[in-house]
Design a protein around this motif. Structure first.
Motif: not given
Length: 228
Positions: A62-88
């Motif tokens: 969804q994020h890539r469709l919104d931006l119409d460009r490649e996904v940043g590695v840091k963006t993907a890592a931050q998203l994974a981190k948020n899911l892990v932290y919020q459900n740790k």
């Protein structure tokens, strides 16, 4: 594990999923694409990490469709981190998010148990490996996948900055094969993926071709390959 080289990153993993002393799956693919240019290496609970990866894939699409460009590695890592932290409190998941983008080039992010996010030159299991020249104190390790405890010294000795793609791939295969030789919960085959500006290239080392180490019994070869 994952390691960066001059121009990209290499991720590598064994293929054993165990339930106590029982091997539930000997050919698991632990390298999961989150986007075309970003992969995650999973350790911990297979169910937890598979579902986390699916959520991150969905949100990044969804994020890539919104931006119409490649996904940043840091963006993907931050998203994974948020899911892990919020459900740790409910998850047992150690992740390595690595890939290549036009802003940072090749980069490796470790997301160990609890949801910390650290950028590092290489990561082992859910272990952070920080070497001289990086922001935090040198040679810091934190957490650990089951096979990582056996390869700290090996990685300290053989890691070097500015490796070529082939040198980095060899480093990853050597480290993973050593962990497989020493750890009862690691084994099977080796899968790697190299990510650079040219895209992602996957490689596979079958069990009978995994490099052997001191003290191991010789690996039986399939009958059709006995004379190969």
């Amino acid at each position: 594990m994952a390691a960066s080289f001059d121009g990209g990153v290499v991720l590598g993993a064994d293929s054993r999923t165990s339930t106590g002393n029982y091997i539930a799956n000997r050919v698991t693919d632990k390298l999961t694409p989150l986007a075309e240019n970003v992969y995650v290496c999973r350790s911990g609970s297979a169910a937890d990490t598979q579902n986390l990866s699916s959520y991150v894939q969905h949100f990044l699409a969804q994020h890539r469709l919104d931006l119409d460009r490649e996904v940043g590695v840091k963006t993907a890592a931050q998203l994974a981190k948020n899911l892990v932290y919020q459900n740790k409190e409910m998850l047992q998941a150690g992740l390595i998010v690595a890939g290549w983008d036009s802003e940072e080039g090749g980069s490796v992010y470790a997301v160990p148990l609890g949801g910390t996010l650290v950028k590092c030159p290489f990561a082992i299991g859910d272990v952070l490996a920080l070497v001289h020249g990086w922001p935090i104190s040198p040679s810091v390790y934190c957490g650990g996948g089951s096979g990582s405890a056996y390869i700290y010294g090996l990685c300290d000795k053989h890691w070097k900055a500015g490796m070529s793609e082939e040198e980095c791939k060899s480093f990853v295969k050597q480290a993973v094969s050593h962990a497989m030789a020493r750890d009862g919960s690691s084994g099977g085959c080796i899968r790697t993926v190299c990510i650079s500006k040219d895209g992602a290239k996957r490689d596979f080392v079958p069990g009978h071709s995994v490099p052997g180490h001191y003290g191991e019994l010789a690996r039986p070869r399939p009958a059709g390959l006995a004379n190969a």
